[in-house]
Design an enzyme around this catalytic site. Sequence first.
Site, short mmCIF file in Angstrom:
data_model
loop_
_atom_site.label_atom_id
_atom_site.label_comp_id
_atom_site.label_asym_id
_atom_site.label_seq_id
_atom_site.Cartn_x
_atom_site.Cartn_y
_atom_site.Cartn_z
N LYS A 138 -3.16 4.45 13.48
CA LYS A 138 -4.61 4.23 13.35
C LYS A 138 -5.29 4.49 14.69
CE LYS A 138 -7.77 0.59 11.65
NZ LYS A 138 -7.85 -0.79 11.14
N SER B 57 -10.43 -1.27 6.89
CA SER B 57 -10.79 -0.17 7.75
C SER B 57 -9.65 0.84 7.96
CB SER B 57 -11.26 -0.69 9.11
OG SER B 57 -10.19 -1.37 9.76
N SER C 136 -7.90 -5.35 6.67
CA SER C 136 -7.90 -3.89 6.87
C SER C 136 -6.57 -3.17 6.68
CB SER C 136 -8.44 -3.56 8.25
OG SER C 136 -9.84 -3.57 8.21
N1 GLN Z 1 -13.64 -5.58 6.07
C1 GLN Z 1 -13.55 -6.57 7.10
C2 GLN Z 1 -14.64 -6.32 8.12
O1 GLN Z 1 -15.39 -5.41 7.95
C3 GLN Z 1 -12.20 -6.55 7.74
C4 GLN Z 1 -11.97 -5.44 8.67
C5 GLN Z 1 -10.64 -5.48 9.36
O2 GLN Z 1 -9.70 -6.14 8.91
N2 GLN Z 1 -10.56 -4.78 10.47
O3 GLN Z 1 -14.74 -7.03 9.10
#
Ligand code: GLN
Length: 480
Positions: A73, A148, A172
Amino acid sequence: MNKKPAHELLSLLKNKKVSAVEIVKSTYEQIEKHEKEISAYVTLTKELALKQAKAVDEGKRSGPLAGIPIAVKDNMCTKGILTTCSSKILHNYLPPYNATIVEKLEAAGAITIGKTNLDEFAMGSSTENSAIKTTKNPWNLNCVPGGSSGGSAAAVAADETVLALGSDTGGSIRQPASFCGIVGMKPTYGRVSRYGLVAFASSLDQIGPMTKDVRDCAILLNVLSGYDEKDSTSAKLEAPDYTKALIDDVKNLTVGIIDELMGEGVEGSTKEAIEKAVKLLESKGAKVKKVSLPHLKYSVATYYLIAPAEASSNLGRYDGVKYGLRSKEAKDLITMYKNTRAEGFGPEVKRRILLGTYALSAGYYDAYYLKALKVRTLIKEDFEKAFKDCDVLISPTSPIPAFKIGEKANDPLSMYLSDIATIPVNLAGLPAISIPCGFANGLPIGLQIIGKAFDEETILKAAYTYEQNTNWHKEKAEIR
Ligand code: GLN
């Protein structure tokens, strides 16, 4: 070759039935064929990958992942390789060092295929917040891959890599794994070093495996886990051999179904798939019971105070001075800061910085931030109570399957609410996995299994048992 899980490739490599160069070439052939539609990668490192593969074939590169392609990532630092966080503010950032997990992959002999797309700074659930591109779901190109870590999930699902790394602050790893029909695990907070992971919300962030099946998850977790003196939050605990937990047996396990995550808002076929999964575990001898976590309903609100508060502080470093973007439109220092941040950050990142700064400001600190910390403790205690007589807890990973691109992009609240099942786990610092457990209208459904702190083994055992007795993980996306 790129379509097989790592454990099969490892035995083919061992028996000289295939070479590492062949595996890498077939992975890039797949990328050339499908990447235009999928858009999983921000950067590809083909030359490096072929060099690494050649070294494996010549016996100069070895280790438990020797010859296995992995995608990283793009919020994890790779020395001399662009690390953008899918943000304009880091569009040209070449880290002078490797994240600890990148060093570990190197030592394990893995092959770096490239860096994957994400919501800018990992803030989002769809990759639509990426400043570079939106990744598509391989199961339906009109749908989001989740986020994400959407690039990593889509790359695994489309066989554009064998393994991938994601980071999980509020879901994410697990939510995109669920949307793309793959396996994704968020280990316990402290299990895997975050040194070199670009910080979003430091009390929640964790790195973990995204793979084609549960065995690969255990193999990759073995490589990633362990204490790192460079990360003060990493736990001083021996990491076990996780592959030893891969036993098809749940006879002595008590499985708790989280009542609050099986009701309102959970789409019908998702609920049905989870109920069927529970029945399967029951038929294999697991004891099943309903559990209630009464404070769970506050978890999204709690998270959206704590995570932005930490983000607003972590993102203070992007000031155009030391690295990254620097606005050309500035006559003095303060204007340079302002313009750099105004030009460099996207709308969601700005929203989080504003939310976080507000929650931390004098006068609101007690009412919002401090209160959120207290509720976080209550949520943690709910889990502790539930784990007094359960070994693992079960819920859907997401209340809904992948949604359409654009469907929630202008409705942040609805996007935030879709993380209801994953966020509580981060707030409590616990480990959890998402594994494929069915389909709704051709889109994958994910089963979440949550474990006690530092008990990834029991999660893997339950997940492995489920996988051994089902075929969902073998389904392949027909990319269209
Ligand atoms: N969807 C969540 C957010 O927008 C989690 C994102 C993540 O785990 N990096 O904060």
